[in-house]
Design an enzyme around this catalytic site. Structure first.
Site, short mmCIF file in Angstrom:
data_model
loop_
_atom_site.label_atom_id
_atom_site.label_comp_id
_atom_site.label_asym_id
_atom_site.label_seq_id
_atom_site.Cartn_x
_atom_site.Cartn_y
_atom_site.Cartn_z
N ARG A 49 6.01 9.63 -26.76
CA ARG A 49 4.73 10.01 -26.74
C ARG A 49 4.72 11.51 -27.43
NH1 ARG A 49 1.46 11.68 -21.23
NH2 ARG A 49 3.02 13.32 -21.43
N TYR A 107 -27.48 -2.72 -8.07
CA TYR A 107 -27.67 -3.40 -9.22
C TYR A 107 -26.81 -4.60 -9.33
CZ TYR A 107 -29.42 0.92 -11.45
OH TYR A 107 -30.66 2.13 -11.42
N LYS A 166 -3.42 21.79 -15.99
CA LYS A 166 -4.10 21.10 -16.96
C LYS A 166 -5.47 20.51 -16.50
CE LYS A 166 -1.40 17.24 -16.88
NZ LYS A 166 -0.03 16.58 -17.47
C1 LIG Z 1 0.95 16.45 -16.59
C2 LIG Z 1 2.30 16.91 -17.03
C3 LIG Z 1 3.15 17.14 -15.72
C4 LIG Z 1 3.01 17.10 -14.37
O1 LIG Z 1 3.17 15.66 -14.04
P1 LIG Z 1 2.86 15.27 -12.41
O2 LIG Z 1 3.33 13.79 -12.26
O3 LIG Z 1 1.64 15.61 -11.95
O4 LIG Z 1 3.89 16.44 -11.70
C5 LIG Z 1 4.62 17.74 -16.13
N1 LIG Z 1 4.79 17.91 -17.48
C6 LIG Z 1 4.06 17.55 -18.49
C7 LIG Z 1 4.41 17.82 -19.93
C8 LIG Z 1 2.78 17.19 -18.27
O5 LIG Z 1 1.92 16.58 -19.22
#
Ligand SMILES: *Cc1c(COP(=O)(O)O)cnc(C)c1O
Length: 367
Positions: free
Chosen positions: A128, A257, A34
């Site tokens: 969540r 800045y 992702k």
């Molecule tokens: C992002 C995600 C993962 C991977 O998590 P990591 O800590 O990067 O291994 C696994 N499962 C779900 C549902 C996620 O959203």
């Protein structure tokens, strides 16, 4: 074309990390790609992960999954952030499994022909994603129009070994599996572990692990679990940039800045051709770049397209030289962990937010 900055993506390192994670879990591995593969490049990483032994790919968005199919990924793909009103038709057409986390989504997807493939997402305590208040009703739902391939949940604190919440989530996950079984639904693929759980908690492995950060060679939690090296992982991304300008400045020069830093003595500064538009956090302090075998720290605030480092008066660096912004640390470079620390953030956010203006250079080509 010559770039002013580039993210070098080491696909051998990716393959090595995948082997290690597969050997650790001994089950199928879903490679999480992702968010443009955590900034590493969705399609290139998806194809390389497939070639390197990943059994599944996982993404948040349906668009990400469709893009992977369009570029020739053949292994199963799961998309888990697919709200009601999504183009479930396209998902089915492209042979993409979708996560279902609400009765509304189940109803909608059940309208499609040919029994679309779903994974039921359950909330086991992270509060969540996943079924929670609708769970009892789900147990009475009509599953005849879908193929329930999987059931899954997600840990909130997997990086904290021995944390009670992990045990509670595991217990809850098992309970939900049993309740579903009691109404005649027994999904083939049960999956719970992220990277941290894959490395720390073999009781939660089930039929598949979903690994993101560890596959990119980074530690899920440096403080609790140690860094990449300790975990035997190889950071996949090295970020480099060019020195736009090197110049000598006198003591007492206000830099950047807001003049938040002032040179203490005569020194050479290097203007690095990257800024917050490229994902370098504006608040970063205490990180920097690696050049000439040493670290040169950031001085002053990061700007949109550039930031300034203190090279030291005797530096031999020149305008146009490459510097390493972060790498695997083996020569003393700053790491993505260091940049996370320097920005009140974590390595995940550092690599993921490297912007689209920065070309990703893949080496070697393994697909
Ligand atoms: C992002 C995600 C993962 C991977 O998590 P990591 O800590 O990067 O291994 C696994 N499962 C779900 C549902 C996620 O959203």
């Amino acid at each position: 074309m010559q770039h002013r900055a580039e993210a070098r993506i080491d696909l051998f390192a990716l393959a090595s990390n995948i082997s290690i994670l597969k050997a650790t879990s001994q089950v199928d591995l879903l490679a999480v790609v992702k968010a443009d593969a955590y900034g590493h490049g969705l399609v290139e990483i998806g194809l390389a992960a497939e070639k390197s032994g990943a059994d599944w790919l996982g993404v948040a968005l349906l668009e990400e999954a469709i893009s992977l199919r369009a570029h020739g990924v053949r292994i199963p793909i799961l998309a888990w952030l697919v709200p009601p009103g999504s183009d479930f038709d396209s998902a089915a057409k492209h042979d993409i499994d979708v996560a279902v986390a609400s009765l509304g989504t189940l109803k909608e997807i059940s309208q499609l022909p040919n029994k679309p493939r779903i994974h039921i997402e359950v909330d086991t305590g992270m509060t969540r994603g996943g079924f929670l208040d609708e769970w009892d009703e789900l147990l009475k739902a009509d599953f005849s129009k879908v193929e329930v391939v999987g059931i899954f949940s997600h840990f909130a604190r997997a990086d904290e070994a021995g944390q009670q919440q992990n045990l509670d989530q595991l217990t809850e996950f098992k309970k939900k599996i049993e309740q579903l079984k009691a109404v005649g639904i027994n999904p083939l693929i049960k999956h719970l572990s992220n990277s941290a759980a894959t490395l720390l908690d073999s009781d939660s492995t089930f039929d598949m692990v979903r690994t993101g950060i560890a596959m990119y060679g980074l530690s899920p939690d440096v403080k609790a679990m140690g860094d990449s090296k300790k975990l035997g992982l190889k950071p996949v991304m090295q970020l480099r940039a060019k020195l736009h300008l090197v110049k000598k400045v006198p003591a007492g020069s206000p830099v950047g800045y807001g003049a938040t830093a002032v040179t203490e003595k005569e020194t050479k500064i290097g203007v690095v051709a990257m800024g917050y538009a490229d994902g370098i956090p504006r608040i970063a302090q205490g990180a920097g770049v690696f050049i000439d075998g040493k670290r040169s720290p950031i001085i002053g605030r990061v700007s949109m397209d550039q930031f300034v480092v203190d090279l030291g008066v005797s530096s031999t660096a020149n305008s146009g030289d490459w510097v390493v912004v972060f790498g695997d640390g083996s020569h003393g470079e700053y790491t993505a962990d260091d940049w996370g620390n320097a920005s009140l953030s974590i390595n995940y956010e550092i690599v993921t937010r490297i912007g689209p203006r920065v070309p990703r250079i893949y080496a070697p080509h393994v697909y």
